[in-house]
Design a protein around this motif. Structure first.
Motif, PDB file in Angstrom:
ATOM      1  N   ASP A  36     -89.677  25.236  51.759  1.00  0.00           N
ATOM      2  CA  ASP A  36     -90.723  26.125  52.257  1.00  0.00           C
ATOM      3  C   ASP A  36     -91.277  27.011  51.152  1.00  0.00           C
ATOM      4  O   ASP A  36     -92.478  27.301  51.108  1.00  0.00           O
ATOM      5  N   ALA A  40     -95.119  26.815  49.851  1.00  0.00           N
ATOM      6  CA  ALA A  40     -95.954  28.013  49.885  1.00  0.00           C
ATOM      7  C   ALA A  40     -96.511  28.343  48.504  1.00  0.00           C
ATOM      8  O   ALA A  40     -97.636  28.843  48.377  1.00  0.00           O
ATOM      9  N   ALA A  58    -100.434  29.372  44.171  1.00  0.00           N
ATOM     10  CA  ALA A  58    -100.478  30.450  45.162  1.00  0.00           C
ATOM     11  C   ALA A  58    -100.343  31.823  44.527  1.00  0.00           C
ATOM     12  O   ALA A  58    -100.661  32.834  45.165  1.00  0.00           O
TER      13      ALA A  58
END
Length: 281
Positions: A36, A40, A58
């Motif tokens: 995860d 992300a 990100a």
């Protein structure tokens, strides 16, 4: 004449060894976080003919979005450079470092970068020393090796000191317990106040994650962490330790640079960081 101009040209074989070590370490770090977190962050590593493109689009964190090893293993090509810049742009990277070492080939590389709109930004210093035990510096703090039970604390202190977003605490913590790694905390009594780690592979010990909680800086934590890591790396059979820190300039002090010099690390070369801002191009 600048310090860089006065410094003897580095041994190309040593530069290759240190750049390979850096790439290997960061490949492992990009493979470390839970799915995860990796999703992300958009983590991605592209191999480009001996160089490596590390992306975490990100986050606008230059240490995590950079091209390493360009022109080191073999002369770079304009196609190789364009492939890296295009990949960063497609991924949505806001800012990218292209790191250029003194031995990079061809000589036209700087011209290629400038022609594509990249600009010199700053430099990071690569330092190294033979691995051997050193004396502990005077400090009221104590150093202890840690394991996965303290990974969250390690990640919180390191990411916080670097100014990284909160999600990257879990990424930093994910390196604790991985093969070849050793992680440490410095304590003021029972309070953890500083971090340090190293990864050993093939006789090369890469030192990193040197971070100290702001109110505890200047108390000898990093000197003690360096001494402990050098002893442990020697015991594990390391031949050389290397690390990287910011270049001191008249406008910006670099306490980390002074710390590692006191521990016997010597400058090998500067990595010149060329800045590319694909998201605003």
């Amino acid at each position: 004449m600048t310090d860089a101009a006065r410094r003897p040209a580095p041994d190309p074989a040593l530069v290759r060894a240190l750049e390979r070590c850096e790439i290997d370490v960061w490949r492992d770090l990009y493979a470390a976080p839970p799915g995860d977190v990796a999703g992300a962050a958009g983590l991605r590593v592209d191999a480009l003919d001996g160089a490596a493109l590390f992306l975490a689009p990100a986050f606008d964190v230059l240490a995590l979005n950079r091209l390493v090893g360009l022109g080191v293993e073999e002369p770079a090509s304009e196609a190789q450079l364009d492939a890296a810049l295009d990949a960063a742009a497609r991924a949505g990277v806001r800012r990218l470092f292209v790191q250029v070492v003194p031995t990079a080939e061809p000589a036209a590389l700087d011209d290629w970068l400038a022609a594509r709109g990249l600009v010199p930004y700053n430099a990071w210093v690569r330092l190294a020393r033979p691995v051997a035990p050193v004396d502990d510096p005077p400090t009221p703090l104590r150093v202890a090796e840690i394991g996965p039970a303290d990974a969250a604390t390690f990640g919180r202190i390191a990411a916080g000191a670097f100014g990284w977003p909160a999600l990257l605490e879990r990424w930093t913590a994910a390196s604790v317990g991985r093969e070849g790694w050793r992680h440490y905390l410095a304590y003021d009594g029972d309070e953890p106040v500083a971090t340090g780690a190293f990864r050993l592979r093939g006789g090369e010990a890469w030192f990193g994650f040197a971070a100290t909680v702001e109110r505890h800086r200047g108390r000898g934590a990093q000197g003690a962490l360096l001494a402990r890591r050098l002893r442990d790396a020697a015991a594990m059979g390391a031949r050389r330790a290397s690390l990287e820190t910011a270049q001191p300039t008249p406008q910006r002090a670099a306490p980390s640079f002074r710390n590692v010099q006191r521990a016997g690390f010597a400058t090998v070369y500067l990595r010149r960081n060329w800045l590319h801002a694909p998201a605003s191009a």
